[in-house]
Write an enzyme that holds these catalytic residues in place. Structure first.
Site, PDB file in Angstrom:
ATOM      1  N   ASP A  11       0.921  -1.095  -0.075  1.00 39.91           N
ATOM      2  CA  ASP A  11       0.046  -0.122  -0.168  1.00 39.91           C
ATOM      3  C   ASP A  11       0.884   1.248  -0.167  1.00 39.91           C
ATOM      4  OD1 ASP A  11      -2.340   1.787   0.145  1.00 39.91           O
ATOM      5  OD2 ASP A  11      -2.302   1.604   2.243  1.00 39.91           O
ATOM      6  N   SER A  12       0.430   2.569   0.158  1.00 37.62           N
ATOM      7  CA  SER A  12       1.002   3.603  -0.118  1.00 37.62           C
ATOM      8  C   SER A  12       1.440   3.998   1.541  1.00 37.62           C
ATOM      9  CB  SER A  12       0.273   4.768  -0.351  1.00 37.62           C
ATOM     10  OG  SER A  12      -1.184   4.948   0.178  1.00 37.62           O
ATOM     11  N   CYS A  75      -4.420  -1.693  -1.875  1.00 41.54           N
ATOM     12  CA  CYS A  75      -4.842  -0.333  -2.207  1.00 41.54           C
ATOM     13  C   CYS A  75      -5.709   0.055  -3.281  1.00 41.54           C
ATOM     14  CB  CYS A  75      -3.417   0.566  -2.414  1.00 41.54           C
ATOM     15  SG  CYS A  75      -3.540   2.116  -3.028  1.00 41.54           S
ATOM     16  N   GLU A 152      -3.980   7.397   9.144  1.00 43.05           N
ATOM     17  CA  GLU A 152      -2.471   7.270   9.340  1.00 43.05           C
ATOM     18  C   GLU A 152      -2.038   8.066  10.689  1.00 43.05           C
ATOM     19  OE1 GLU A 152       0.484   6.586   7.410  1.00 43.05           O
ATOM     20  OE2 GLU A 152      -0.750   5.656   5.664  1.00 43.05           O
ATOM     21  N   CYS A 183     -11.125   2.668   0.294  1.00 44.67           N
ATOM     22  CA  CYS A 183      -9.831   2.852   0.560  1.00 44.67           C
ATOM     23  C   CYS A 183      -9.432   1.930   1.651  1.00 44.67           C
ATOM     24  CB  CYS A 183      -9.667   4.333   0.883  1.00 44.67           C
ATOM     25  SG  CYS A 183      -8.005   4.843   1.587  1.00 44.67           S
ATOM     26  N   HIS A 185      -7.437   2.507   3.905  1.00 42.93           N
ATOM     27  CA  HIS A 185      -7.067   3.075   5.210  1.00 42.93           C
ATOM     28  C   HIS A 185      -8.223   3.129   6.083  1.00 42.93           C
ATOM     29  CE1 HIS A 185      -3.423   4.520   3.500  1.00 42.93           C
ATOM     30  NE2 HIS A 185      -2.936   5.087   4.859  1.00 42.93           N
TER      31      HIS A 185
HETATM   32  N1  DGL Z   1      -4.883   2.960   0.856  1.00 43.07           N
HETATM   33  C1  DGL Z   1      -5.111   3.289  -0.422  1.00 43.07           C
HETATM   34  C2  DGL Z   1      -6.622   3.018  -0.976  1.00 43.07           C
HETATM   35  O1  DGL Z   1      -6.878   1.991  -0.493  1.00 43.07           O
HETATM   36  C3  DGL Z   1      -4.405   4.838  -0.804  1.00 43.07           C
HETATM   37  C4  DGL Z   1      -4.169   6.100   0.373  1.00 43.07           C
HETATM   38  C5  DGL Z   1      -3.592   6.909  -0.529  1.00 43.07           C
HETATM   39  O2  DGL Z   1      -2.305   6.980  -0.546  1.00 43.07           O
HETATM   40  O3  DGL Z   1      -4.138   8.110  -0.881  1.00 43.07           O
HETATM   41  O4  DGL Z   1      -6.763   3.720  -2.033  1.00 43.07           O
END
Ligand code: DGL
Length: 266
Positions: A11-12, A75, A152, A183, A185
């Site tokens: 992931d990012s 992600c 985060e 997402c 996150h």
């Molecule tokens: N966790 C990521 C997603 O599912 C991306 C979050 C990001 O870096 O903008 O899209």
């Protein structure tokens, strides 16, 4: 000891840990490596061409370096554009995470909310999903990078401001009965998001379905007879500031402390 499959989760940022938790719950005896590209975070604000080349480069090198058996792009922002290319260049299976529009639409009696990054809600792939899998329920789109940052921050030990969350989600409040956490996150904020909706909106994510998909691709793995590693590797692509709270969190998930990527130029 039999060969234990090694899964790379990418992931990012920390969002993919929500997917890791689901996979590990179903497949506790595998070996896992987590890689996050915090150098280019947030992916939701990154031009597509840069995102594709970064993911391609990082994944290809890590797969080689660690003899990875299966890759999970945990992600939505990346999966909605990089999967065809990754499947072209890799010989191991690649599982992607995309917004759970179909189950959400089936559960809804009114309208579905899609909460995702600004990039994901614009993707052609996402609009195809909506067109194909929510033909009779309207889908309201909400893109927010601030929500990603809040997740985060939470894992770095900072409290979540419910009033701010309510304000971000206000375009969906009273409009939708089901919301897709599009997402990775956002499942990390599930309790707080539910509270911001006064517990009146059903929240749907892709985590469990991804875990089942990974399991089906590793069908020949006997979970009982093999023993996984005691501590998993976790790598970041840029130096982290205060890592203490995050290291504490990931330690409970079974990871050793976060390390910089072994290839320096990434
Ligand atoms: N966790 C990521 C997603 O599912 C991306 C979050 C990001 O870096 O903008 O899209």
């Amino acid at each position: 000891m039999p060969n234990i499959p090694k899964i790379l989760i990418f992931d990012s940022g920390v969002g993919g840990l929500s997917v890791f938790k689901e996979i590990k719950a179903l497949l506790p005896h595998l070996d896992y490596t987590y890689l996050f590209d915090n150098k280019a975070y947030p992916y939701g604000e990154l031009p597509q061409s840069i995102l594709i080349s970064r993911v391609e480069n990082l994944i290809q090198r890590m797969v080689q370096l660690q003899s990875i058996d299966l890759v999970v792009i945990a992600c939505n922002t990346a999966s909605t554009i990089v999967l065809p290319r990754l499947r072209q260049i890799l010989t191991v299976p690649v599982v992607g995470v995309v917004p759970a529009i179909k189950p959400a639409s089936n559960l809804s009696h009114k309208a579905v909310g899609l909460i995702a990054t600004p990039a994901t809600i614009k993707r052609e792939y996402t609009h195809h999903l909506i067109h194909n899998f929510s033909p009779d329920k309207p889908v309201e789109l909400l893109g927010s990078t601030r929500l990603v940052n809040m997740a985060e921050d939470k894992l770095c030990g900072n409290p979540v401001d419910i009033n701010e969350l309510k304000q971000i989600l206000s375009p969906l409040i009273d409009k939708v009965d089901v919301a897709v956490l599009g997402c990775t996150h956002f499942p990390l904020l599930k309790k707080e998001i539910a509270e911001a909706f006064d517990n009146k909106v059903m929240l749907v994510d892709s985590g469990e379905a991804i875990a089942r998909r990974v399991k089906s691709l590793l069908a020949d793995v006997s979970e009982k007879s093999s023993v996984g590693r005691e501590q998993y590797d976790i790598y970041c692509s840029a130096a982290l500031g205060d890592k203490a709270a995050l290291n504490y969190y990931i330690d409970k998930l079974g990871f050793s402390p976060i390390e910089p990527l072994p290839f320096l130029d990434a």
